[in-house]
Design an enzyme around this catalytic site. Structure first.
Site, PDB file in Angstrom:
ATOM      1  N   CYS A 202     -18.079 -42.282  -0.436  1.00  0.00           N
ATOM      2  CA  CYS A 202     -17.885 -42.562   0.996  1.00  0.00           C
ATOM      3  C   CYS A 202     -19.102 -42.013   1.737  1.00  0.00           C
ATOM      4  O   CYS A 202     -20.159 -41.832   1.135  1.00  0.00           O
ATOM      5  CB  CYS A 202     -16.565 -41.988   1.509  1.00  0.00           C
ATOM      6  SG  CYS A 202     -16.398 -40.193   1.374  1.00  0.00           S
TER       7      CYS A 202
ATOM      8  N   ASN B 199     -18.218 -37.528   1.775  1.00  0.00           N
ATOM      9  CA  ASN B 199     -17.619 -36.942   0.559  1.00  0.00           C
ATOM     10  C   ASN B 199     -16.698 -35.760   0.899  1.00  0.00           C
ATOM     11  O   ASN B 199     -16.586 -34.805   0.144  1.00  0.00           O
ATOM     12  CB  ASN B 199     -18.691 -36.522  -0.456  1.00  0.00           C
ATOM     13  CG  ASN B 199     -18.157 -36.182  -1.846  1.00  0.00           C
ATOM     14  OD1 ASN B 199     -18.744 -35.399  -2.575  1.00  0.00           O
ATOM     15  ND2 ASN B 199     -17.033 -36.772  -2.245  1.00  0.00           N
TER      16      ASN B 199
ATOM     17  N   CYS C 141     -13.602 -36.714   3.080  1.00  0.00           N
ATOM     18  CA  CYS C 141     -12.301 -37.285   3.460  1.00  0.00           C
ATOM     19  C   CYS C 141     -11.788 -38.303   2.439  1.00  0.00           C
ATOM     20  O   CYS C 141     -10.803 -38.042   1.739  1.00  0.00           O
ATOM     21  CB  CYS C 141     -12.382 -37.956   4.833  1.00  0.00           C
ATOM     22  SG  CYS C 141     -12.764 -36.827   6.180  1.00  0.00           S
ATOM     23  N   ARG C 142     -12.443 -39.470   2.351  1.00  0.00           N
ATOM     24  CA  ARG C 142     -11.905 -40.566   1.537  1.00  0.00           C
ATOM     25  C   ARG C 142     -12.199 -40.425   0.042  1.00  0.00           C
ATOM     26  O   ARG C 142     -11.287 -40.506  -0.781  1.00  0.00           O
ATOM     27  CB  ARG C 142     -12.448 -41.916   2.051  1.00  0.00           C
ATOM     28  CG  ARG C 142     -11.924 -42.290   3.414  1.00  0.00           C
ATOM     29  CD  ARG C 142     -12.738 -43.405   4.050  1.00  0.00           C
ATOM     30  NE  ARG C 142     -14.098 -42.949   4.380  1.00  0.00           N
ATOM     31  CZ  ARG C 142     -15.044 -43.719   4.886  1.00  0.00           C
ATOM     32  NH1 ARG C 142     -14.803 -44.996   5.115  1.00  0.00           N
ATOM     33  NH2 ARG C 142     -16.232 -43.225   5.170  1.00  0.00           N
ATOM     34  N   SER C 143     -13.477 -40.250  -0.324  1.00  0.00           N
ATOM     35  CA  SER C 143     -13.787 -40.249  -1.762  1.00  0.00           C
ATOM     36  C   SER C 143     -13.195 -39.054  -2.524  1.00  0.00           C
ATOM     37  O   SER C 143     -12.838 -39.217  -3.700  1.00  0.00           O
ATOM     38  CB  SER C 143     -15.297 -40.394  -2.017  1.00  0.00           C
ATOM     39  OG  SER C 143     -16.041 -39.352  -1.443  1.00  0.00           O
TER      40      SER C 143
ATOM     41  N   ASP D 156     -12.426 -45.027   8.096  1.00  0.00           N
ATOM     42  CA  ASP D 156     -12.903 -43.647   8.137  1.00  0.00           C
ATOM     43  C   ASP D 156     -11.928 -42.841   8.992  1.00  0.00           C
ATOM     44  O   ASP D 156     -11.807 -43.086  10.198  1.00  0.00           O
ATOM     45  CB  ASP D 156     -14.311 -43.649   8.756  1.00  0.00           C
ATOM     46  CG  ASP D 156     -14.912 -42.261   8.811  1.00  0.00           C
ATOM     47  OD1 ASP D 156     -14.170 -41.279   8.589  1.00  0.00           O
ATOM     48  OD2 ASP D 156     -16.116 -42.163   9.086  1.00  0.00           O
TER      49      ASP D 156
HETATM   50  P1  4NP Z   1     -15.708 -39.514   4.668  1.00  0.00           P
HETATM   51  O1  4NP Z   1     -15.460 -39.176   6.215  1.00  0.00           O
HETATM   52  O2  4NP Z   1     -16.931 -40.408   4.644  1.00  0.00           O
HETATM   53  O3  4NP Z   1     -14.456 -40.234   4.277  1.00  0.00           O
HETATM   54  O4  4NP Z   1     -15.910 -38.202   3.985  1.00  0.00           O
HETATM   55  C1  4NP Z   1     -16.442 -38.661   7.064  1.00  0.00           C
HETATM   56  C2  4NP Z   1     -16.708 -37.323   7.039  1.00  0.00           C
HETATM   57  C3  4NP Z   1     -17.661 -36.795   7.899  1.00  0.00           C
HETATM   58  C4  4NP Z   1     -18.350 -37.627   8.753  1.00  0.00           C
HETATM   59  C5  4NP Z   1     -18.086 -38.989   8.766  1.00  0.00           C
HETATM   60  C6  4NP Z   1     -17.127 -39.495   7.914  1.00  0.00           C
HETATM   61  N1  4NP Z   1     -19.318 -37.083   9.648  1.00  0.00           N
HETATM   62  O5  4NP Z   1     -19.881 -37.859  10.449  1.00  0.00           O
HETATM   63  O6  4NP Z   1     -19.598 -35.893   9.578  1.00  0.00           O
END
Ligand code: 4NP
Length: 149
Positions: free
Chosen positions: A8, A11, A13-15, A122
């Site tokens: 993602c 790294n 939240c989703r992955s 997201d």
């Molecule tokens: P992820 O979510 O891609 O599912 O881990 C996010 C985590 C942090 C951010 C964006 C999406 N950020 O902008 O910091």
């Protein structure tokens, strides 16, 4: 040994959820599952507390995971690379050295909604409900993945 990478943006939240869920469905003697982010924003961090919580609610402990950034080496180290959304997909493919690398990259929700190119939303800026939704999407996708192995 089949090696699968979940990717993602952050790294956190989703992955990490995708990694934890898929690991819970597979025998570690025969499959390697890891995750990474396309960005460097959260390198070394634990998963988001909301991801840890929704995983725990479903009997999965992802708290020992630490974020890392996707790199070109991952094309060599993994057989299949699942992107959580189209932006991740484009960022990964942009690092591919050849068509073989490119062919390893798939959008994870195409496993349950073929050819629709849907994004795992997201959840970072939303509430807990977003994480619940992501959990169930990824649980269904990971069940579909194990059918392909
Ligand atoms: P992820 O979510 O891609 O599912 O881990 C996010 C985590 C942090 C951010 C964006 C999406 N950020 O902008 O910091």
């Amino acid at each position: 040994m089949t090696k699968i990478l979940m990717v993602c943006l952050g790294n956190i939240c989703r992955s990490p959820l995708a990694e934890g869920i898929l690991k819970s469905k597979l025998d570690a003697d025969f499959f390697t599952v890891d995750s990474a982010g396309t960005s460097a924003y959260h390198i070394g961090n634990k998963p988001d507390a909301r991801s840890i919580a929704v995983a725990k609610l479903n009997g999965i402990d992802i708290s020992s995971q630490r974020a890392r950034q996707f790199s070109k080496q991952d094309f060599k180290d993994f057989d299949v690379i699942y992107a959580m959304d189209n932006s991740n997909y484009n960022n990964i493919v942009a690092l591919a050295a050849n068509e073989d690398d490119k062919a390893k990259v798939k959008l994870i929700l195409n496993t349950i909604s073929p050819n629709q190119n849907l994004d795992v939303p997201d959840p970072y800026y939303g509430g807990d409900k977003g994480f619940d939704n992501v959990y169930h999407l990824l649980d269904n996708a990971c069940s579909a993945i194990i059918e392909t192995l």
